[in-house]
Design an enzyme around this catalytic site. Structure first.
Site, PDB file in Angstrom:
ATOM      1  CD  GLN A 144      -4.170  -7.842   4.881  1.00  0.00           C
ATOM      2  OE1 GLN A 144      -4.492  -6.703   5.174  1.00  0.00           O
ATOM      3  NE2 GLN A 144      -4.492  -8.382   3.725  1.00  0.00           N
ATOM      4  N   GLY A 145      -1.490  -6.013   6.873  1.00  0.00           N
ATOM      5  CA  GLY A 145      -0.106  -5.671   6.543  1.00  0.00           C
ATOM      6  C   GLY A 145       0.318  -6.103   5.157  1.00  0.00           C
TER       7      GLY A 145
ATOM      8  CE  LYS B  25       1.348 -25.229   1.722  1.00  0.00           C
ATOM      9  NZ  LYS B  25       1.246 -26.424   2.609  1.00  0.00           N
TER      10      LYS B  25
ATOM     11  CB  VAL C 148      -1.926 -18.564   7.047  1.00  0.00           C
ATOM     12  CG1 VAL C 148      -0.970 -19.526   6.386  1.00  0.00           C
ATOM     13  CG2 VAL C 148      -1.260 -17.220   7.291  1.00  0.00           C
TER      14      VAL C 148
ATOM     15  CD  GLU D 238     -10.613 -17.112   3.882  1.00  0.00           C
ATOM     16  OE1 GLU D 238     -11.829 -16.964   3.904  1.00  0.00           O
ATOM     17  OE2 GLU D 238      -9.997 -17.557   2.894  1.00  0.00           O
TER      18      GLU D 238
END
Lengths: 335, 455
Positions: A48-49, A288, A290, A292
Site C-alpha cells: 500500500q506504500g 485517519k 482508511v 479497510e
C-alpha cells in the site's frame, strides 16, 4: 425479460486502529553525517506504500524534502517493535510514532544549528528545502547538510529521535459494554447504479460514486489508489467472492483464481472518488486509517441497488446470479 | 479523485511542504520493473522444502500415523509430528491475553477441520516432499461434525474444540460480548413499526497475489533468520518464541514488501514449524503455501449471521435497535474472538439511537479457522446495517438517503458504548454524495452539519 436499472446508497463509519487500542508502534530516526535521515521501523509494507507515507511524515516534521528520508523497515534485529500492519493502523499509529521521533531529531538538529550560528534554537526555522535559518532573517542560515556534518565531527551530537505511539487499552464493561473502541473514525457514502438481467440474474455495476472522509490525505494519489482498489474489492465481495459457495456446506470451494470468482477488468465499474478531510485530533497531520473502510459501503449499496432494479432482497453474500434467479422465481410465483 | 476542500476548511491548514502532496511512491519504479525483492526471491544452498500432510476429514480421531513408507521415499530428510513441537498447543492472541490456547501446530489426537496440519514432510525438492506426503498413512476414526453455527449452539451438538468446552467463545461478559444502552423493549413498544431481519455471509478469501510463506536459514550461532511475508514481524516472532520455547533473541524476522495481505497474513501458521524444521535439520527450510492452500487452508474472513430488529417512527427516527451477531470462527479461535467483539463496538453503526442492545458471539464449527480480513468485524456488519436501513426507509415510505440524514450521528451524541461522538463527518459525506450522484434531498438535509444539531 429485460435489463433493469437500479440505484442504491449506503453510508458507513470505520474505526482507526485495533479495536480497544493497546496496539503500540515505535520508530527511530537518525541523520547521516551528510544530513540524510533514516527512519527505522519493524512495520511491514503490504504494497500500500507505507514507506512513502512515513517518509513524507518524517520530512514534513523535520523540515526537509521527502527524498532526503530513507525508510529501513521490517527487520526485528534493527527496527523497534510495531504491532503490525492491519486494522487501518499503519498511517495513524506508525505515523504518530514517526512524527514523534522526527520532532525529537528536529530539536537536536536545531540545537546544533543554533550553536553553529550562535543564536537561540527557538529562533530557528526550516525552509523545507534543506536550509535552517533565523526566523525573519533568512540570510542568517546554515544548511541541514552542514549542520549534520558539524553535529558528527565538531559537536559530537547525535541528531536522532525516538517515537512511540500507544492508544491505551480499553476493557469493555461486562454488563453494559461501556468501552472506548477507537479514538477516531473515517466515513463514507456510496451510491451505486446497477443493471440486472432478470433472465440470467447477472448484475452489471454501471457506476460507483464514493465519497470518503479520511481525516487528511497525506499523499492524495496514494489515498486514491487505496480507495479505488478498496471500492473494487467491495464490489467483488458483493457479487462474487466466497471460499464456500454453498455455505454451510463445505463443498465446491474454489482452489485457484479460475474457480474462485472475482471480477475481471471488464466487470469493473466506472468509479468516481471524492475525498473530504476532517482532521483527526490525534492523527499525524490529522490522518485517519482508511485502508479497510473503503471496501465496505459498496456491498450494501449494490444489494440495495439490486432491490431497486428488480424488487428482490438478497440478504446473503455473495449475491450470485443463482440467488437472484431463485428470488425472482419466488417473486413471480407469489404474484 | 477530487479533494473537496470546502468541507471543514476551518479545521485544517493547507500550508505544508510534504504532506498533502502527491509525491511519487519511492517503491513504485521497482514494483513496475519487477525489481522489488519478495521473501521467496531468496535462494539458499541445501534448501529443504516443507510439505504439510493435512486432514481429509472434518472431524476425526487419529488412531495411528505410519511414516515408514514416506521416510523411505528418495529425497526425504525428516518428517515432523506433534511430538517434535516443543509447545504444540498455542493460540496467537495469547500475546494480548486472549486465551485459552486451543490449537495444535501439528494435530495431536484429533483433527477438527478438513485441512488441519497433521505431519510435516521435509525433502530435498518440492516434488519429493509432495510425493512422500502422499505416502504418509494416517488411520482416522471419523467423528460427527457440525458446520452450521446455530446447529453448533444447540444442546447435543458435536463438541468442536475441547479447549473451550462449548461451541462458543466465553468472554468475561459470558457467551457473548454485550452492549446495553437504554431500554430496547420500551423502544419497540413505542415504535410505529418494528422490523426484524436476518443477514448472512459466506467465508471470503483475502486472495493476495503472493501466497503465505517463509524461508528460514540457520545462522550457525544458534540464531535463525526467518524471511517472511507476515503482516506483523514481532507478533510472529513472539508467537514462534512461545511455540518453539526459544528465547526471542535467537530469532530474527526479516520482512520487506508483502505481495498483498488483506489480513490473511496475520496468523502465525508457517514460521514456527519452518524454524523448528531448520533447527532440527540444520538446513535452510522453505514453507510456502500453494494457491490451493491459500484458498482453502489459510484463514478466510468469517461467515456471519446477523439479526437486526429495529423500532422506527413514521417521521424516520429509529428508536430502538437490537442486534445479535454470530461469527463463524471455524475450529479454532485465531483472531475471531477479537473480530466478533469489534462488531459489538461497531453497532448500531454511525447513527444515534437511544435504545441499543447488542450481543455478538464467536462460534466454533468444523471448518477452516477464520481470522482477520480487511474490515474485520465490521464489513459484514455494515452490509447488514445498511441493507436494513434501506428496508426501514421503504417501510415508512421515506427516501433512503434522507432517512439516513435523520438518524446520522453528530458531535457530542452519546454512542451505545458510552463514548461521545467526536469528529463526525457522515452528514457531509452524504451531502457530497447527493450532489455527485444527482440524488436530491430536501434543503434542510443539505444545511445539516456533523458539528451540531439544528435548534
Amino acid at each position: 425479460m429485460a435489463l433493469k436499472r437500479g440505484r442504491g446508497v449506503a453510508a458507513i463509519n470505520y474505526p482507526t486502529g485495533m479495536n480497544l487500542g493497546g496496539d503500540p508502534s515505535q520508530a527511530l530516526v537518525h541523520s547521516t553525517p551528510t544530513g540524510a535521515f533514516m527512519v527505522t521501523l519493524s512495520s511491514v509494507d503490504l504494497g500500500q506504500g507505507l514507506r512513502q507515507v512515513m517518509a513524507q511524515i518524517c520530512a514534513e516534521t523535520i523540515g526537509i524534502p521527502t527524498e532526503q528520508v530513507t525508510i529501513d523497515t521490517a527487520d526485528t534485529d534493527t527496527g523497534p517493535h510495531c504491532m503490525g500492519t492491519f486494522a487501518s493502523r499503519g498511517t495513524h499509529r506508525i505515523g504518530n510514532a514517526v512524527a514523534q521521533a522526527a520532532r525529537e531529531a528536529r530539536q537536536v538538529m536545531l540545537e546544533v544549528a543554533a550553536e553553529a550560528l550562535e543564536v537561540d534554537a527557538g529562533d530557528l526555522d526550516t525552509d523545507g528545502k534543506g536550509m535552517i535559518h533565523v526566523k525573519g532573517a533568512p540570510q542568517k542560515s546554515i544548511s541541514v547538510f552542514d549542520t549534520a556534518l558539524a553535529a558528527h565531527f565538531k559537536y559530537g551530537r547525535s541528531i536522532s529521535g525516538r517515537g512511540m505511539f500507544l492508544v491505551p487499552r480499553s476493557f469493555p464493561e461486562t454488563e453494559t459494554g461501556a468501552m472506548k473502541p477507537a479514538t477516531c473514525y473515517a466515513h463514507a457514502c456510496t451510491v451505486v447504479d446497477v443493471e440486472v438481467d432478470d433472465e440470467t440474474g447477472e448484475v452489471d455495476v454501471v457506476s460507483v460514486k464514493n465519497v470518503f472522509e479520511v481525516g487528511r490525505a497525506l499523499n492524495p494519489s496514494m489515498v486514491e489508489q487505496q480507495l479505488v482498489g478498496g471500492s473494487w474489492m467491495g464490489i467483488s465481495h458483493a457479487l462474487y467472492e466466497t471460499t464456500e459457495p454453498y455455505y454451510p456446506a463445505r463443498e465446491h470451494g474454489g482452489r485457484d483464481f479460475n474457480e474462485y470468482l472475482m471480477p475481471g477488468p471488464g466487470n469493473l465499474a466506472e468509479t468516481e472518488t471524492i475525498v473530504l478531510e476532517r482532521p483527526a485530533a490525534d492523527g499525524p497531520y490529522g490522518a485517519k486509517g482508511v485502508g479497510e473502510m473503503c471496501a465496505n459501503p459498496q456491498i450494501p449499496a449494490v444489494a440495495n441497488a439490486i432491490f431497486d432494479a428488480v424488487g428482490v432482497r438478497i440478504d446473503s453474500l455473495p449475491i450470485t446470479p443463482e440467488k437472484i434467479l431463485r428470488a425472482l422465481k419466488a417473486q413471480r410465483a407469489a404474484a | 479523485m477530487e479533494l473537496r476542500k470546502n468541507y471543514f476548511a476551518d479545521e485544517r491548514k493547507d500550508d505544508l511542504n510534504e504532506i498533502g502532496h502527491s509525491l511519487q511512491r519511492s517503491d513504485v519504479p521497482n514494483h513496475v520493473t519487477g525489481r522489488t525483492a519478495f521473501f521467496a526471491d531468496r535462494t539458499f544452498p541445501n534448501l529443504l522444502h516443507l510439505k504439510m500432510v493435512r486432514s481429509p476429514h472434518h472431524h476425526a480421531r487419529i488412531r495411528s500415523i505410519d511414516l515408514s513408507e514416506a521416510e523411505r521415499h528418495p529425497g526425504v530428510v525428516r518428517i515432523l509430528t506433534s511430538k517434535d513441537v516443543p509447545q504444540n498447543l498455542y493460540t496467537i492472541l495469547i500475546l494480548i491475553q486472549v486465551g485459552p490456547p486451543d490449537e495444535h501446530v501439528l494435530a495431536e489426537g484429533k483433527v477438527r477441520w478438513k485441512g488441519e496440519a497433521v505431519v510435516a514432510v521435509l525433502a530435498d525438492s518440492e516434488r519429493a516432499a509432495n510425493e512422500a506426503a502422499a505416502k504418509v498413512k494416517v488411520d482416522y476414526e471419523v467423528l460427527p461434525a457440525v458446520f452450521d453455527m446455530l446447529e453448533a449452539l444447540k444442546p447435543g451438538a458435536p463438541l468442536v474444540n475441547e479447549h473451550h468446552g462449548q461451541n462458543y467463545y466465553r468472554y468475561d461478559s459470558g457467551a457473548s460480548r454485550k452492549v446495553r444502552f437504554g431500554d430496547v423493549e420500551k423502544g419497540f413498544a413505542e415504535a410505529d413499526f418494528v422490523l426484524e431481519e436476518t443477514y448472512h455471509s459466506s467465508p471470503i478469501e483475502q486472495a493476495p497475489t503472493e501466497t503465505t510463506g517463509c524461508i528460514v536459514a540457520p545462522e550457525g550461532n544458534d540464531r535463525f533468520t526467518c524471511y517472511t511475508n507476515t503482516q506483523a514481524m514481532f507478533f510472529t516472532l513472539d508467537n514462534a518464541s512461545i511455540i518453539l520455547q526459544m528465547p526471542g533473541h535467537k530469532l530474527h524476522m526479516v520482512g520487506g514488501t508483502a505481495g498483498g495481505g488483506f489480513g490473511g497474513k496475520v496468523d502465525v501458521t508457517v514460521e514456527p514449524i519452518a524454524i523448528l524444521a531448520a533447527r532440527l535439520t540444520g538446513r535452510p527450510v522453505s514453507f510456502i503455501y500453494s494457491r490451493e492452500e491459500e484458498m482453502q487452508i489459510s484463514s478466510p474472513r468469517a461467515a456471519e449471521t446477523i439479526t437486526i430488529k429495529d423500532g422506527v417512527m413514521k417521521d424516520g427516527r429509529i428508536v430502538a435497535r437490537q442486534v445479535t451477531g454470530y461469527t463463524d470462527a471455524g475450529a479454532y479461535s485465531r483472531h475471531s474472538p477479537y473480530g466478533a467483539q469489534k462488531g459489538a463496538a461497531h453497532y448500531p453503526g454511525p447513527y444515534t439511537i437511544p435504545n441499543v442492545w447488542v450481543d455478538t458471539w464467536c462460534v466454533y464449527t468444523n471448518r477452516t479457522p477464520s481470522s482477520a480480513m480487511r474490515g474485520f468485524g465490521v464489513t459484514i456488519a455494515d452490509f447488514a446495517l445498511e441493507v436494513q436501513m434501506d428496508k426501514l426507509a421503504r417501510l415508512i415510505g421515506m427516501d433512503p438517503l434522507e432517512f439516513r440524514f435523520i438518524n446520522a450521528y453528530r458531535d457530542g451524541d452519546m454512542k451505545a458504548h458510552r463514548q461521545p461522538t467526536e469528529g463526525a463527518a457522515l452528514i457531509e459525506c452524504m451531502q457530497e454524495a447527493s450532489i455527485a450522484a444527482g440524488w436530491p434531498v430536501a434543503e434542510r438535509f443539505m444545511k445539516m452539519s456533523s458539528k451540531r444539531r439544528e435548534a
